[in-house]
Motif scaffolding. Structure first.
Motif, short mmCIF file in Angstrom:
data_model
loop_
_atom_site.label_atom_id
_atom_site.label_comp_id
_atom_site.label_asym_id
_atom_site.label_seq_id
_atom_site.Cartn_x
_atom_site.Cartn_y
_atom_site.Cartn_z
N LEU A 39 -2.20 -0.39 -5.75
CA LEU A 39 -2.01 0.16 -4.29
C LEU A 39 -2.83 0.73 -3.56
N ILE A 72 5.35 -7.16 -3.41
CA ILE A 72 5.03 -5.82 -4.41
C ILE A 72 6.22 -5.73 -5.42
N ASP A 117 3.21 -2.54 -9.65
CA ASP A 117 2.70 -1.87 -8.62
C ASP A 117 3.61 -0.33 -8.82
N TRP A 137 0.75 -1.23 -0.07
CA TRP A 137 0.02 0.05 0.00
C TRP A 137 0.89 1.37 0.03
#
Ligand SMILES: *Cc1c(COP(=O)(O)O)cnc(C)c1O
Length: 375
Positions: free
Chosen positions: A370, A285, A289, A11
């Protein structure tokens, strides 16, 4: 993403407080007469346009710059009423009609553009607020310098238009060599000087972040600040002019730990082969991303103030880090790829230097898969 835990995989954390503090710091540096435009195009440089806009307005910005019609509409539909300037060019009358309806100011580059807007406004019963761009050396948008003064006068004679501002854009403001910037400044000044009467009431603006930090003589009536608002200097020699705080961190979960013996190839292409046995962590990730693949083997992840080397090729959804020196790290641990973790920080500048990019591109490269989390 609704209903899901945003902290599941990877995120982007965004700090509205940092954006607000940066706007305030910029505000303190500007003279009281100089207005601050927050440039929030490309979804607020990847931070989330609405979040960023609200924070920037709290910090003293009074207008907003976006690139596309959609970006302007997003802000209006979120109930934001500050003046919005579209920094790109629109070439369809239908798009300009939408601008008029939603009170978005288009950037015009010619009298022809202005006439189209004037016609649209006639039918609508309201005056169309617009700005004119003059090309002083960027060679992108704007009318030719030699036509600047006559175009301004002609636009001011169109009854249903209201020319709110005249602006230009610097091509080399982050360069240590200021020759081009000085030339652009002279050209812009010459336009202003030639308009003693007609210039009254117009907002003249020229500076982006680099121009803003380079010298106050570039500030004119307003500055258009993007990168610095997000907490990043546009060049190392402009880093200490105004205190700025990074507003974005990219974090991801470790999903698996494994040990590999010496001599083991890692990830696609086996670009990395272990010298010794290594404790490896799989991090959720990848380049899909926004962790640029060209950074493979060139970055670190942060964990409790430790810099853990990323090894092997970065893959679409996952990457690998060497956690031999972090035995306390396990599946479910969170690592930081970019931004601050405790006392350590990895900046977009660091990434961009290592993959021949620029901090702007790094920031707006984080994809929407994300989730953005406000902290
Ligand atoms: C993007 C943009 C800015 C902001 O640039 P930064 O370098 O991020 O401050 C300013 N003016 C125009 C016309 C732009 O397109």
């Amino acid at each position: 993403m609704s209903g899901q835990n945003p902290y599941q995989r990877a995120w982007v954390e965004v700090s509205p407080a940092a954006i607000e503090a940066n706007a305030k710091a910029l505000r303190r540096y500007l003279s009281p007469e100089t207005r601050l435009m927050a440039v929030v195009k490309a979804d607020g440089y990847g931070h989330g346009a609405v979040t960023v806009t609200k924070a920037a307005l709290r910090g003293g910005a009074t207008s907003l710059g976006v690139a596309t019609l959609e970006e302007g509409l997003e802000l209006r539909k979120a109930g934001l009423e500050a003046p919005i300037l579209l920094l790109s060019n629109l070439c369809e009358a239908e798009e300009l009609r939408t601008c008029l309806h939603w009170q978005l100011m288009p950037t015009l580059s010619s009298l022809d553009d202005a006439r189209v807007c004037d016609e649209l406004a006639k039918d609508s019963g309201r005056r169309f607020k617009v700005q004119l761009k003059v090309d002083t050396g960027m060679s992108r948008l704007g009318c030719a310098l030699k036509d600047g003064i006559s175009t301004i006068r002609d636009i001011q004679n169109l009854k249903d238009l209201e020319l709110k501002g005249v602006y230009s854009h610097l091509a080399c403001a982050d360069d240590r060599n200021t020759t081009v910037t000085q030339l652009q400044q002279q050209r812009f000044r010459a336009v202003i000087k030639a308009l003693p009467q007609q210039g009254r009431g117009l907002c003249f603006h020229l500076a982006n972040s680099a121009g803003t930090l380079l010298t106050t003589t570039l500030h004119h009536d307003m500055v258009r600040v993007g990168l610095a608002l997000y907490g990043h200097p546009p060049a190392t020699h402009l880093a200490d002019v105004v205190p700025l705080r990074s507003a974005l961190s990219v974090r991801a979960k470790v999903t698996l730990i494994r040990e590999i013996p010496a001599g083991t190839g890692v990830s696609y292409g086996h670009q990395y082969v272990s010298q010794n046995s290594v404790r490896l962590a799989v991090v959720a990730i990848g380049y899909a991303d926004g962790v640029v693949r060209a950074l493979s083997g060139r970055i670190h992840a942060l964990y409790r103030n430790k810099h853990l080397p990323q090894i092997g090729a970065i893959t679409m959804d996952q990457l690998l880090i060497d956690v031999t020196n972090a035995p306390e790290l396990g599946p479910g641990s969170t690592v930081t790829l970019l931004g601050r973790d405790h006392e350590a920080e990895i900046t977009p500048q660091t990434w961009s230097e290592r993959c021949h990019s620029i901090p702007w591109e790094i920031l707006c490269g984080f994809k929407h898969r994300l989730p953005r989390v406000e902290v």
